[in-house]
Design an enzyme around this catalytic site. Structure first.
Site, PDB file in Angstrom:
ATOM      1  N   HIS A  37      -0.161  -9.075 -11.480  1.00 35.28           N
ATOM      2  CA  HIS A  37      -1.517  -8.760 -11.489  1.00 35.28           C
ATOM      3  C   HIS A  37      -1.936  -7.866 -12.336  1.00 35.28           C
ATOM      4  CE1 HIS A  37      -1.653 -11.219  -7.824  1.00 35.28           C
ATOM      5  NE2 HIS A  37      -3.013 -11.139  -7.919  1.00 35.28           N
ATOM      6  N   LYS A 102      -0.592 -11.673   3.654  1.00 34.08           N
ATOM      7  CA  LYS A 102      -0.671 -11.074   4.898  1.00 34.08           C
ATOM      8  C   LYS A 102      -1.552  -9.967   4.906  1.00 34.08           C
ATOM      9  CE  LYS A 102       3.439  -7.946   4.965  1.00 34.08           C
ATOM     10  NZ  LYS A 102       4.813  -7.799   5.600  1.00 34.08           N
TER      11      LYS A 102
END
Length: 178
Positions: A37, A102
């Site tokens: 990222h 998650k």
């Protein structure tokens, strides 16, 4: 029985899902974790292309363990999604259709999901070996020097997920908090 969806149609089915619903996802999914990222953000800042098209794409926040001989991948469980929250709103605004991981997401991510009629899907943590059974192909496509955090193109086949945050901003992590 869970509904089945294909990633090529994310823009069509994401707005129909509701937080808490279970689904089985098939199709192309890309992996990216923290280091990837950061690299993608640098590419965007330099006005350079990303290693995959964002429009309607799904990113799985995960990195595999090494594959056993004859296996597509090793254990492939989700990474905590909140670690990508600084990057996610911009990616959703550029067309990202779904993220998979998650844990809860920040208010800025929930706003971006709502604004872009996208979705956040939750994979079961601690079940990476089971998740790997639903990955039928894996190809490293960017940043190989990052090892397990490199960007990969996966093919999911009936990968089990739960809608964590729907396009209206409903959030399973907020249910029952009154």
């Amino acid at each position: 029985m869970s509904a089945r969806f294909d990633t090529k149609d994310i823009r069509n089915w994401a707005p129909m899902l509701r937080a808490g619903e279970e689904l089985l996802l098939s199709g192309t999914v890309y992996t990216a974790r923290d280091a990837a990222h950061k690299r993608m953000a640098a590419l965007l800042a330099a006005n350079k292309p990303l290693p995959f098209p964002l429009d309607g794409a799904a990113i799985y926040y995960a990195g595999p363990t090494p594959a056993r001989v004859g296996a597509v991948c090793g254990s492939f469980g989700p990474t905590t999604s909140g670690r990508m929250d600084a990057f996610a709103p911009a990616l959703y605004d550029l067309g990202l259709g779904a993220t998979i991981g998650k844990g809860n997401r920040s208010a800025a991510v929930v706003d971006a999901i709502r604004r872009n009629r996208a979705v956040y899907l939750v994979a079961i943590g601690g079940a990476g070996a089971i998740a790997a059974r639903h990955i039928t192909s894996l190809e490293e496509i960017a940043f190989p020097e990052l090892g397990c955090e490199s960007v990969k193109r996966l093919t999911f086949c009936d990968f089990p997920l739960v809608v964590g945050i729907d396009c209206a901003g409903n959030n399973v992590y907020e249910f029952g908090k009154d």
